[in-house]
Design a protein around this motif. Structure first.
Motif, PDB file in Angstrom:
ATOM      1  N   THR A 166     -16.136 -38.146  16.766  1.00  0.00           N
ATOM      2  CA  THR A 166     -15.675 -36.838  16.276  1.00  0.00           C
ATOM      3  C   THR A 166     -14.167 -36.662  16.315  1.00  0.00           C
ATOM      4  O   THR A 166     -13.561 -36.208  15.338  1.00  0.00           O
ATOM      5  N   SER A 169     -12.476 -39.093  13.575  1.00  0.00           N
ATOM      6  CA  SER A 169     -12.678 -38.683  12.180  1.00  0.00           C
ATOM      7  C   SER A 169     -11.981 -37.352  11.903  1.00  0.00           C
ATOM      8  O   SER A 169     -11.484 -37.115  10.793  1.00  0.00           O
ATOM      9  N   ASN A 170     -11.912 -36.492  12.920  1.00  0.00           N
ATOM     10  CA  ASN A 170     -11.231 -35.215  12.775  1.00  0.00           C
ATOM     11  C   ASN A 170      -9.750 -35.418  12.500  1.00  0.00           C
ATOM     12  O   ASN A 170      -9.184 -34.839  11.564  1.00  0.00           O
ATOM     13  N   SER A 171      -9.109 -36.258  13.302  1.00  0.00           N
ATOM     14  CA  SER A 171      -7.674 -36.507  13.138  1.00  0.00           C
ATOM     15  C   SER A 171      -7.377 -37.213  11.819  1.00  0.00           C
ATOM     16  O   SER A 171      -6.400 -36.895  11.141  1.00  0.00           O
ATOM     17  N   SER A 173      -9.161 -37.108   9.038  1.00  0.00           N
ATOM     18  CA  SER A 173      -9.405 -36.212   7.903  1.00  0.00           C
ATOM     19  C   SER A 173      -8.272 -35.197   7.752  1.00  0.00           C
ATOM     20  O   SER A 173      -7.864 -34.870   6.631  1.00  0.00           O
ATOM     21  N   ASN A 184     -11.687 -32.890   3.791  1.00  0.00           N
ATOM     22  CA  ASN A 184     -12.036 -33.462   5.096  1.00  0.00           C
ATOM     23  C   ASN A 184     -13.395 -34.152   5.090  1.00  0.00           C
ATOM     24  O   ASN A 184     -13.558 -35.241   5.638  1.00  0.00           O
ATOM     25  N   GLY A 188     -14.643 -38.053   6.022  1.00  0.00           N
ATOM     26  CA  GLY A 188     -15.708 -38.321   6.989  1.00  0.00           C
ATOM     27  C   GLY A 188     -16.790 -39.205   6.418  1.00  0.00           C
ATOM     28  O   GLY A 188     -17.273 -40.125   7.089  1.00  0.00           O
ATOM     29  N   GLY A 400     -17.613 -34.523  12.705  1.00  0.00           N
ATOM     30  CA  GLY A 400     -16.307 -34.414  13.360  1.00  0.00           C
ATOM     31  C   GLY A 400     -15.181 -34.134  12.393  1.00  0.00           C
ATOM     32  O   GLY A 400     -14.195 -33.482  12.743  1.00  0.00           O
ATOM     33  N   SER A 401     -15.318 -34.605  11.154  1.00  0.00           N
ATOM     34  CA  SER A 401     -14.246 -34.426  10.165  1.00  0.00           C
ATOM     35  C   SER A 401     -14.047 -32.967   9.762  1.00  0.00           C
ATOM     36  O   SER A 401     -12.999 -32.607   9.230  1.00  0.00           O
ATOM     37  N   CYS A 403     -14.967 -30.280  12.039  1.00  0.00           N
ATOM     38  CA  CYS A 403     -14.986 -29.423  13.237  1.00  0.00           C
ATOM     39  C   CYS A 403     -13.589 -28.903  13.559  1.00  0.00           C
ATOM     40  O   CYS A 403     -12.587 -29.468  13.123  1.00  0.00           O
ATOM     41  N   MET A 405     -10.410 -28.639  15.716  1.00  0.00           N
ATOM     42  CA  MET A 405      -9.783 -29.695  16.508  1.00  0.00           C
ATOM     43  C   MET A 405      -9.855 -29.432  18.003  1.00  0.00           C
ATOM     44  O   MET A 405     -10.103 -30.347  18.797  1.00  0.00           O
ATOM     45  N   VAL A 408     -13.291 -30.519  19.588  1.00  0.00           N
ATOM     46  CA  VAL A 408     -13.589 -31.944  19.704  1.00  0.00           C
ATOM     47  C   VAL A 408     -12.749 -32.606  20.795  1.00  0.00           C
ATOM     48  O   VAL A 408     -13.219 -33.511  21.495  1.00  0.00           O
TER      49      VAL A 408
END
Length: 452
Positions: A166, A169-171, A173, A184, A188, A400-401, A403, A405, A408
């Motif tokens: 998570t 992929s968050n960072s 995206s 985003n 992901g 996670g992409s 969510c 930040m 996560v």
């Protein structure tokens, strides 16, 4: 979602309390003293047996993966967004002084990871496909406590959804969205598909990919950081002064605020150091155990190099870029701070390159942690559950992409420390073996040098 956010806040505050910080630094201090400051006085050996062995490679058996592939896999897992976004997050919350405590944690973390890797190689097991191991096997075979190994494996499996899928992929995206306007969720999905392809190939495909991607992405990032620092070279001395001065900020002692400032710097400096280098949490040794190296001590030296390169080199460069450019006081959040630092100095093209680096960092971390998670699932509940785990892990990458930040990162911090506690306890109990094997290595080295 608000409940999860508040729960993570409570758990993070409890778990990252004084006891955990003292335990982490205390074990590193104890091992540093009892091994005769091995990470300092034998650093030349470390370089010779790590980077030197890559320059002059030796033949290895086909079984397992090479020591360099093992450390590349481990670096792929630890060289993630923690080196870019994590450093910015530490500065944003704990101030520039957090970097000093990151260095302290990394110094002791070098010997902690050395011990982790050494024990994991010593107690690994093998089958026709190769070697595998990690702290869970150390706990089972070294401490004769399989339930403890299962507890660690469960925590590692859960942590893989935080630090592994998570957060990364968050960072990635966010970086691609800001640089190229890519949605985003699309980032992901693409990362998830690529991750599944490598996961299916197992540790050998992962090792082969890691030894190609890791040197390339690290070199690209370092060159860009050096360019920024060259343009701001006059600010480097004051940056170091600010880091050290802020680490012991007693200016507000009369109002009682200094203790709070220092505690934040210590907490977030150590937490982000562990997030970046993974020293003490027991994840990287799972990759090192797959190596076909014959010497636990020499493979352990790769652990020292790993923390040194990851935190002392890479994280410090990121911190200096952020501080020398003034990005830390520009009102940017942690996800934007590093990108702003580069683009404000050398132009908008750098944002594109950094975004690509972040995606590569994130991707390699995702696939490495997928392997850690798989090995944990295999140990805790059986090999037949690996496929369901892969499906859930892939889905979490996509989730996670999109969510928030903050959630996560908090989730990752909670499960990092939950992994670390059983792992650190096993290191304390088995430290006599680490000390003994290290002394034997130094004795043989002394006799060899004397005969020459």
């Amino acid at each position: 979602m608000e409940f999860i956010n508040e729960l993570c806040d409570v758990l993070s505050s409890m778990l990252w309390g004084p006891f955990t910080l003292i335990l982490i630094i205390g074990i590193g201090l104890y091992l540093t003293i009892t091994t005769g400051f091995f990470q300092i006085f034998h650093f030349k050996d470390v370089l010779k047996n790590t980077i030197g062995s890559v320059i002059k490679p030796k033949d290895h058996k086909n079984k397992g993966i090479s020591p360099f592939q093992a450390v590349s896999t481990a670096l792929a897992g630890s060289l993630g967004t923690g080196n870019i976004v994590g450093v910015a997050a530490a500065i944003a919350v704990g101030g520039p002084g957090a970097i000093f405590w990151m260095w302290v944690s990394a110094f002791f973390g070098m010997i902690t990871k050395y011990a982790e890797v050494l024990l994991s190689v010593k107690y690994r097991v093998s089958d026709k496909e190769g070697f595998y191991g990690g702290p869970m096997y150390v706990m089972e075979k070294g401490l004769h406590c399989k339930p403890m190994g299962k507890i660690f494996s469960v925590f590692c499996m859960l942590a893989s959804f935080g630090i592994g899928s998570t957060v990364q992929s968050n960072s990635a995206s966010i970086a691609l969205n800001k640089s190229f306007g890519i949605p985003n969720i699309l980032t992901g999905i693409v990362i998830t598909v690529l991750c599944v392809v490598i996961m299916i190939g197992g540790v050998k495909r992962l090792g082969a990919a890691a030894e190609r991607i890791v040197p390339f992405m690290a070199t690209m990032y370092i060159l860009l950081a050096l360019l920024v620092l060259f343009k701001n070279v006059q600010n480097i001395p004051s940056a170091f002064s600010l880091i050290i001065g802020d680490a012991f900020n007693f200016k507000s002692v009369a109002s009682g605020g200094a203790g709070y400032t220092i505690s934040l710097a210590v907490r977030y400096g150590i937490a982000r150091s562990i997030f970046s280098s993974e020293a003490g949490i027991g994840s990287s040794p799972i990759a090192h155990a797959a190596s076909n190296a014959t010497s636990p001590v020499k493979q352990g030296q790769w652990g020292i190099f790993e923390v040194f390169f990851n935190t002392i080199v890479m994280c410090t460069m990121t911190a200096l870029v952020i501080i020398t450019t003034g990005a830390f006081s520009a009102g940017k959040n942690s996800g934007e701070m590093t990108l702003y630092a580069f683009s404000s100095t050398i132009g908008s093209f750098s944002q594109t390159i950094i975004s690509i680096c972040m995606v590569l960092f994130a991707f390699t971390t995702i696939v490495s942690w997928a392997y850690y998670g798989e090995q944990s699932v295999k140990y805790a509940i059986g090999e037949k559950f690996i496929l369901p785990y892969r499906i859930v892990y892939a889905l979490s990458t996509g989730i996670g992409s999109i969510c928030a930040m903050s959630i996560v990162w908090k989730f990752a911090d909670v499960f990092n420390v939950m992994m670390a506690i059983p792992n650190l306890i096993s290191l304390i109990l088995l430290s006599p073996q680490v000390i003994s094997l290290t002394k034997e290595y130094k004795r043989k080295r002394f006799l060899k040098n004397k005969s020459n």
